[in-house]
Write a protein that holds these residues in place. Sequence first.
Motif, mmCIF file in Angstrom:
data_model
loop_
_atom_site.group_PDB
_atom_site.id
_atom_site.type_symbol
_atom_site.label_atom_id
_atom_site.label_comp_id
_atom_site.label_asym_id
_atom_site.label_seq_id
_atom_site.Cartn_x
_atom_site.Cartn_y
_atom_site.Cartn_z
ATOM 1 N N GLY A 196 4.324 8.890 1.372
ATOM 2 C CA GLY A 196 3.487 8.886 0.177
ATOM 3 C C GLY A 196 2.534 10.056 0.082
ATOM 4 O O GLY A 196 2.717 11.102 0.703
ATOM 5 N N PHE A 197 1.468 9.835 -0.690
ATOM 6 C CA PHE A 197 0.509 10.904 -0.974
ATOM 7 C C PHE A 197 -0.302 11.302 0.265
ATOM 8 O O PHE A 197 -0.844 12.396 0.329
ATOM 9 C CB PHE A 197 -0.473 10.454 -2.072
ATOM 10 C CG PHE A 197 0.202 10.095 -3.362
ATOM 11 C CD1 PHE A 197 1.291 10.818 -3.813
ATOM 12 C CD2 PHE A 197 -0.262 9.033 -4.138
ATOM 13 C CE1 PHE A 197 1.905 10.498 -5.005
ATOM 14 C CE2 PHE A 197 0.347 8.705 -5.326
ATOM 15 C CZ PHE A 197 1.439 9.435 -5.769
ATOM 16 N N PHE A 257 2.584 12.204 4.610
ATOM 17 C CA PHE A 257 2.907 10.853 5.087
ATOM 18 C C PHE A 257 1.628 10.113 5.462
ATOM 19 O O PHE A 257 0.559 10.707 5.618
ATOM 20 C CB PHE A 257 3.822 10.913 6.314
ATOM 21 C CG PHE A 257 3.115 11.326 7.575
ATOM 22 C CD1 PHE A 257 2.527 10.386 8.426
ATOM 23 C CD2 PHE A 257 3.005 12.675 7.905
ATOM 24 C CE1 PHE A 257 1.854 10.782 9.573
ATOM 25 C CE2 PHE A 257 2.324 13.068 9.063
ATOM 26 C CZ PHE A 257 1.759 12.116 9.892
ATOM 27 N N THR A 258 1.802 8.792 5.641
ATOM 28 C CA THR A 258 0.771 7.933 6.232
ATOM 29 C C THR A 258 1.469 6.959 7.157
ATOM 30 O O THR A 258 2.527 6.415 6.809
ATOM 31 C CB THR A 258 -0.009 7.161 5.152
ATOM 32 O OG1 THR A 258 -0.666 8.089 4.293
ATOM 33 C CG2 THR A 258 -1.059 6.251 5.783
ATOM 34 N N GLU A 259 0.878 6.728 8.339
ATOM 35 C CA GLU A 259 1.467 5.787 9.299
ATOM 36 C C GLU A 259 0.381 4.883 9.863
ATOM 37 O O GLU A 259 -0.622 5.363 10.388
ATOM 38 C CB GLU A 259 2.165 6.538 10.429
ATOM 39 C CG GLU A 259 2.820 5.599 11.452
ATOM 40 C CD GLU A 259 3.564 6.347 12.538
ATOM 41 O OE1 GLU A 259 4.772 6.601 12.347
ATOM 42 O OE2 GLU A 259 2.926 6.695 13.556
ATOM 43 N N ASN A 296 0.827 -1.201 0.000
ATOM 44 C CA ASN A 296 0.000 0.000 0.000
ATOM 45 C C ASN A 296 0.868 1.261 0.000
ATOM 46 O O ASN A 296 0.568 2.244 -0.700
ATOM 47 C CB ASN A 296 -0.904 -0.013 1.240
ATOM 48 C CG ASN A 296 -2.093 0.910 1.103
ATOM 49 O OD1 ASN A 296 -3.015 0.642 0.346
ATOM 50 N ND2 ASN A 296 -2.074 2.012 1.832
ATOM 51 N N SER A 297 1.924 1.242 0.791
ATOM 52 C CA SER A 297 2.831 2.392 0.856
ATOM 53 C C SER A 297 3.501 2.658 -0.488
ATOM 54 O O SER A 297 3.635 3.810 -0.909
ATOM 55 C CB SER A 297 3.908 2.143 1.929
ATOM 56 O OG SER A 297 3.342 2.089 3.210
ATOM 57 N N ILE A 298 3.909 1.605 -1.164
ATOM 58 C CA ILE A 298 4.585 1.769 -2.460
ATOM 59 C C ILE A 298 3.606 2.233 -3.525
ATOM 60 O O ILE A 298 3.908 3.123 -4.327
ATOM 61 C CB ILE A 298 5.265 0.443 -2.882
ATOM 62 C CG1 ILE A 298 6.387 0.100 -1.898
ATOM 63 C CG2 ILE A 298 5.818 0.539 -4.303
ATOM 64 C CD1 ILE A 298 6.994 -1.266 -2.108
ATOM 65 N N LYS A 299 2.410 1.652 -3.531
ATOM 66 C CA LYS A 299 1.411 2.009 -4.541
ATOM 67 C C LYS A 299 1.044 3.485 -4.477
ATOM 68 O O LYS A 299 0.904 4.153 -5.503
ATOM 69 C CB LYS A 299 0.140 1.174 -4.347
ATOM 70 C CG LYS A 299 0.220 -0.240 -4.879
ATOM 71 C CD LYS A 299 -1.097 -0.954 -4.634
ATOM 72 C CE LYS A 299 -1.075 -2.381 -5.177
ATOM 73 N NZ LYS A 299 -2.346 -3.088 -4.917
#
Length: 445
Positions: free
Chosen positions: A367-368, A426-428, A337-340
């Motif tokens: 990411g986005f 970011f997303t965590e 998910n992080s890479i996509k």
Amino acid sequence: METSKRKKNILFITILSVVGLIGAMALQMIWIYNSYELIRNDLLKVSSEVFEKALREETNLACKEIPEGTEILAGPESDSIPSITYLYEGIQDIGIEMSINRMDSLVEIFLRDKDISNNHYINIIDIKNDTIIKSTSENQADLDDRLNSKIIPIKTDLSQGVQLVLLNPYIYIFKRMGLMLAGTFIIMLIVIVCISYQVRFISRFEKIFQIREDFSYAMIHDMKTPLTSIIMALNFLRSGKLDNRQEMKNKYFDIAENEADHLLTLTNKVLTISKLENHKLEMNKTEVELTPIIEKLTEKFKAKSQKTVNFITDIKAETAYADAEYLEEVISNLIDNSIKYSGESVEIRINTAQDDRYTVLKVHDNGFGISDKDIHLIFRKYERASAVKRNRRKGASGFGLGLNFVDQVVEAHHGKIFVSSIEGEFTEFTIYLPLAEDKNPMQNG
């Protein structure tokens, strides 16, 4: 065409339900109004009868004061001049005054016998000039909340009459209507709730139906790509053109194998989610070494990703009490998910830690990010947060099972998962997995 027709049907049902509700409310209001008028007229009739009875009783009491041998002439009775008018006028002519205060007390007694406790007063009225000559009330304010009985003439020339005025008749009326009003309110409330629920249910059904359509389309699209790759690779291999090019031949075998594995993973994920939702899948939990799993996955994604991926790991908790296979799939989904949903250069930080109750696993990317509006949707099945926006950014296709799978597996471990994100930064994801019972001081204590 089918979707448009379905939406029209839902709109028609919604409009019909609302019109039906308005119609039912209108009928209820008409029924209440008619009941109100009926009770009001009944109160007016009863109070008029009581007033006439009190007037006759007062006349009888006055007659006891008439000297013996005195004659009072009567006249012809008509609709406008009742017999009591002649008697009342005759008594006054011989100098005996009728007491309206005593008449007022008699009215009070007779009203209580009828279970009517409203305040009242009596007026002697100049009928021709429409003025009050005498009254048992000092306050003659022009009140709307009163009920006037018919005027009984006390002069044969119809110049004077007496009238009973009943104050606050609505108290009696609404007391009589209390049970009916309460029942009407409850019934209307139930009808409104049922129709609201029906409209919400229909709207949700439409949304689910639309999601299913989108899911079916997206799933077919996602399955079509690997199937196309497999067929293309097999056609090349069958053609014999690669018989003398072993390296290229192996590459096409790898393509077919990887795409077949992708289809199998996709199918297993759908089946696993279905079993988890129906509580038919048991977790085989043991103490799982985290370092080998994380190293295996980081190497795998570095090798297969077309983007530049940099992993930063900080392993402070070496083990987790979990099902090894499903935990690996959870971490794999989060990394994927992080890479996509990142740019061409991806930085992913994987941290593990442990407190008194949980093993904590964090996956952080640059990411986005996810908007505040969409962040509560990401764990729902088939949802893609900001799908349109991601498509504009050339985001990955798919039908939104990955994060729902993660959420279901974590829940099956009796754990918790949280997400924090700032759009564009970011997303965590943070996962809390309970420790084994023999390591959990809260349970051992």
